[in-house]
Write a protein that holds these residues in place. Structure first.
Motif, short mmCIF file in Angstrom:
data_model
loop_
_atom_site.label_atom_id
_atom_site.label_comp_id
_atom_site.label_asym_id
_atom_site.label_seq_id
_atom_site.Cartn_x
_atom_site.Cartn_y
_atom_site.Cartn_z
N ALA A 384 69.08 66.44 50.54
CA ALA A 384 68.30 65.87 49.47
C ALA A 384 68.98 65.99 47.70
CB ALA A 384 66.85 66.59 49.39
N LYS A 386 72.29 66.20 47.38
CA LYS A 386 73.42 65.51 47.22
C LYS A 386 73.00 64.11 47.10
CE LYS A 386 75.84 66.18 51.24
NZ LYS A 386 76.46 66.42 52.38
N TYR A 387 72.08 63.79 47.78
CA TYR A 387 71.67 62.07 47.54
C TYR A 387 70.48 61.72 46.56
CZ TYR A 387 74.55 62.13 51.61
OH TYR A 387 75.77 62.51 52.64
N ASP A 413 62.58 63.68 48.60
CA ASP A 413 63.22 63.53 47.36
C ASP A 413 63.04 62.10 46.64
OD1 ASP A 413 65.42 61.57 48.31
OD2 ASP A 413 65.97 63.20 49.80
N ILE A 416 68.64 58.17 46.71
CA ILE A 416 69.28 56.83 47.08
C ILE A 416 68.40 55.94 48.12
CG2 ILE A 416 71.47 56.93 45.96
CD1 ILE A 416 72.45 57.50 49.10
N ILE A 418 67.35 55.62 52.43
CA ILE A 418 68.10 55.45 53.45
C ILE A 418 67.71 53.92 54.11
CG2 ILE A 418 68.96 56.19 55.99
CD1 ILE A 418 67.96 58.92 54.85
N ILE A 426 71.12 58.07 61.49
CA ILE A 426 71.54 59.41 60.83
C ILE A 426 71.40 60.62 61.66
CG2 ILE A 426 71.10 58.64 58.40
CD1 ILE A 426 68.64 59.99 58.38
N TYR A 431 77.66 60.19 62.07
CA TYR A 431 77.36 59.07 61.20
C TYR A 431 76.96 59.32 59.71
CZ TYR A 431 74.93 54.56 60.24
OH TYR A 431 74.77 53.42 59.57
N THR A 433 76.35 57.04 55.76
CA THR A 433 76.05 55.71 55.47
C THR A 433 76.93 55.39 54.61
OG1 THR A 433 74.80 56.57 53.67
CG2 THR A 433 73.66 55.97 55.75
N SER A 436 77.38 57.00 51.32
CA SER A 436 77.78 58.55 51.48
C SER A 436 79.32 58.74 51.49
CB SER A 436 76.96 59.44 52.52
OG SER A 436 77.53 59.17 53.56
N SER A 444 81.71 65.11 53.08
CA SER A 444 80.27 64.53 53.97
C SER A 444 81.00 64.33 55.43
CB SER A 444 80.21 63.22 53.22
OG SER A 444 79.13 62.61 54.33
N LEU A 447 77.67 65.91 60.11
CA LEU A 447 77.26 66.43 61.02
C LEU A 447 75.69 67.63 60.81
CD1 LEU A 447 80.55 68.11 62.42
CD2 LEU A 447 79.24 66.59 63.66
N LEU A 449 72.89 66.67 59.78
CA LEU A 449 71.39 66.29 60.39
C LEU A 449 71.47 66.52 61.93
CD1 LEU A 449 70.27 63.34 58.32
CD2 LEU A 449 69.43 65.79 58.28
N PRO A 450 72.49 66.08 62.60
CA PRO A 450 72.70 66.32 64.12
C PRO A 450 72.14 67.72 64.13
CG PRO A 450 74.52 64.82 63.43
CD PRO A 450 73.75 65.34 62.05
N PHE A 475 61.75 63.99 54.73
CA PHE A 475 62.02 64.48 55.98
C PHE A 475 60.57 65.06 56.49
CE2 PHE A 475 66.07 63.36 54.85
CZ PHE A 475 66.78 62.77 56.06
P1 ADP Z 1 76.49 64.58 55.68
O1 ADP Z 1 75.38 64.58 54.53
O2 ADP Z 1 77.46 65.46 55.75
O3 ADP Z 1 77.16 63.08 55.46
P2 ADP Z 1 74.33 64.48 57.43
O4 ADP Z 1 74.30 64.31 58.83
O5 ADP Z 1 73.86 65.67 56.74
O6 ADP Z 1 75.86 64.15 56.93
O7 ADP Z 1 73.79 63.15 57.04
C1 ADP Z 1 74.07 61.82 57.52
C2 ADP Z 1 73.94 60.75 56.61
O8 ADP Z 1 72.54 60.25 56.28
C3 ADP Z 1 74.48 61.09 55.40
O9 ADP Z 1 75.91 60.57 55.21
C4 ADP Z 1 73.81 59.92 54.25
O10 ADP Z 1 73.97 58.98 54.35
C5 ADP Z 1 72.32 60.13 55.09
N1 ADP Z 1 71.29 61.08 54.58
C6 ADP Z 1 70.87 62.48 54.91
N2 ADP Z 1 70.07 62.83 54.18
C7 ADP Z 1 69.82 61.80 53.05
C8 ADP Z 1 68.95 61.89 51.93
N3 ADP Z 1 67.99 62.95 51.81
N4 ADP Z 1 69.15 60.83 51.18
C9 ADP Z 1 69.93 59.65 51.62
N5 ADP Z 1 70.52 59.66 52.32
C10 ADP Z 1 70.64 60.61 53.36
#
Ligand code: ADP
Length: 482
Positions: A384, A386-387, A413, A416, A418, A426, A431, A433, A436, A444, A447, A449-450, A475
């Motif tokens: 949250a 980071k983005y 948050d 940006i 998704i 995600i 994976y 985006t 990112s 990045s 890993l 979120l998984p 989330f």
């Molecule tokens: P990482 O953050 O290391 O790239 P994650 O598994 O945590 O890997 O997240 C996967 C992808 O989901 C991210 O690359 C990002 O594109 C998207 N993502 C996750 N959380 C957010 C968020 N809060 N806002 C926007 N995009 C998000």
């Protein structure tokens, strides 16, 4: 050869054979004994009737020599016994009359037997054949002693039937059974063999079809017949299993290729940096710079390996977890504090709230591993931050479902966002985006979120995301309250 005997078809045929064999033998013995009993009693019956007829004849016609012959001629029911002899003696055993067939021979009874018979009521005895008699053979005679009283004197009517007739008929019966039982067994085993061939034909086909499916063509499925029987159910079960195998196989393939791809990039960079460093003599500052860059790549490599290891340990369940009583609000407070350094950099304000101010006693307690859940929430809130843009706000709301059975945590948050297509992916490993991937501010890996998802599911919870590009993301995590 021996392998063939292990087939169900063989086993079934042999079982058939054994079961039928035992059944036929028991049935044969019972039938034989019934027949033997019936033949014996019909013979005894006939002998009794003959003796009685002789007695009637004596009473009607006196004790004259023709009594025996006349009785025999008029004796119609005497059908079960083909050959017989009769004698009439007085109580001392003196033979008064005897059948013409006996000729000069006499029935080989003894005086004792006669005495006994006078006391008993119409007893039957078996007489052994005399050596020189040609009228009956070694089987001997069945004899009926029939004491009667005529004109105040005791007489004994003796009726004798050679046992050879009965023996022959029973032997024939034995022969018939011992001949037909093997024949019936042969027929039943042939029937069993064909029956089992028909019954197990589809199983064989299923085995052939299943053998054709391997790792290379897991997309193939077994044909399911429309009978709805056990075999159809088995085919459906096997197909479901193959489908699960196909899924995990492709996940594994994807994972292997993703993992090697992810590891290759930092390794290539590292190799390049070392090669450049070795090309020529450099000054200490250059070496310092190269080593610092290399350390970054090593850190990246280490975090990939660490995260992957953690992920596979959670997935396989081979992880030692504690069962702490965790106050979710406190846990979230700890995570937010830990991320303070990151949020401060972007001047992001993280607001942590209970569901309502006047319910201050509400503390959702979840049982599980504190360190693991900390890791999961850390990943989500770190994302949250980071983005999200500079000077924005992140809201973390700790709530519960209406029935108070689950804790609900919303992490919202204003980042940006998704896209709907990305939202579905995600939670898959590696994976990221496109947005990112191009960001340089942090590593990045795809890993975070998984891992969060696995940890939450490990605690019997659920995680989902609502988001649209440009409008931020939310989330929602649900964890059962203990
Ligand atoms: P990482 O953050 O290391 O790239 P994650 O598994 O945590 O890997 O997240 C996967 C992808 O989901 C991210 O690359 C990002 O594109 C998207 N993502 C996750 N959380 C957010 C968020 N809060 N806002 C926007 N995009 C998000």
């Amino acid at each position: 050869m021996f392998k063939a005997f292990k087939t169900i078809r063989w086993k079934l045929t042999l079982t058939f054979l054994l079961a039928f064999g035992i059944m036929f033998i028991i049935f044969g013995i019972i039938l034989y004994n019934i027949q033997a009993y019936q033949q014996k009693s019909s013979m005894d019956n006939a002998m009794n009737v003959l003796a009685e007829s002789i007695y009637n004849e004596i009473r009607a016609d006196s004790l004259k020599p023709s009594v025996l012959e006349e009785t025999q001629e008029t004796f119609i029911p005497f059908t079960t016994v083909s050959k017989h002899f009769a004698e009439i003696t007085d109580s001392s055993g003196f033979v008064l009359l005897k059948s013409r067939e006996l000729g000069s021979s006499s029935l080989p009874f003894t005086k004792e037997q006669l005495d006994i018979s006078l006391k008993e009521n119409h007893p039957f005895h078996k007489l052994k054949a005399g050596n020189n008699d040609t009228l009956w053979d070694d089987y001997g005679l069945r004899v009926l002693y029939y004491p009667v009283t005529y004109h105040y004197k005791k007489y004994i009517i003796i009726v004798a039937v050679p046992l050879s007739g009965l023996k022959t008929s029973l032997n024939n019966l034995k022969l018939l059974y011992s001949g037909t039982i093997p024949l019936m067994l042969l027929l039943s085993s042939i029937a069993g063999w064909f029956f089992s061939k028909k019954a197990y034909g589809p199983v064989k086909q299923l085995t052939i079809n299943a053998n054709l499916i391997s790792a290379e063509n897991l997309n193939k499925r077994l044909p399911v017949n429309d009978t709805g029987d056990e075999l159809a159910q088995l085919s459906v079960t096997l197909n479901n299993m193959i489908e699960r195998l196909e899924k995990s196989f492709s996940t594994l393939k994807q994972f292997t290729s993703d993992a090697s791809h992810e590891l290759r990039t930092p390794l290539t960079i590292l190799r390049g940096q070392i090669e450049v460093a070795l090309e020529k003599q450099r000054n200490p500052e250059d070496y310092q710079k190269i080593l610092e860059d290399s350390l970054d790549e090593v850190k990246r490599l280490q975090s990939i390996v660490d995260e992957l290891l953690l992920l596979s340990r959670i997935e396989s369940g081979k992880i030692n977890t504690k069962q702490d009583k965790i106050n979710i609000y406190e846990l979230m407070t700890d995570v937010v504090l830990k991320l303070n350094f990151l949020s401060k950099k972007k001047n992001i304000n993280i607001i942590l709230k209970f569901r309502s101010e006047n319910e201050s006693n509400f503390h959702p307690i979840v049982s599980g591993d504190y360190a693991m859940l900390f890791h999961a929430f850390f990943n989500i809130i770190e994302n949250a931050i980071k983005y999200s843009p500079q000077n924005s706000e992140i809201n973390c709301i700790v709530n519960s479902t209406d029935d108070y059975k689950s804790a609900l945590i919303h992490i919202r948050d204003n980042g940006i966002g998704i896209s709907p297509e990305d939202s579905e992916k995600i939670f898959e490993r590696f994976y990221r985006t496109d947005t990112s991937r191009t960001r340089e501010e942090s590593i990045s890996l795809g890993l975070g979120l998984p891992i969060a998802k696995q940890i939450i599911e490990f605690h019997k919870g659920k995680i989902s995301v609502n988001s649209s590009p440009g409008k931020g993301s939310e989330f929602v995590i649900r964890l059962p309250i203990s």
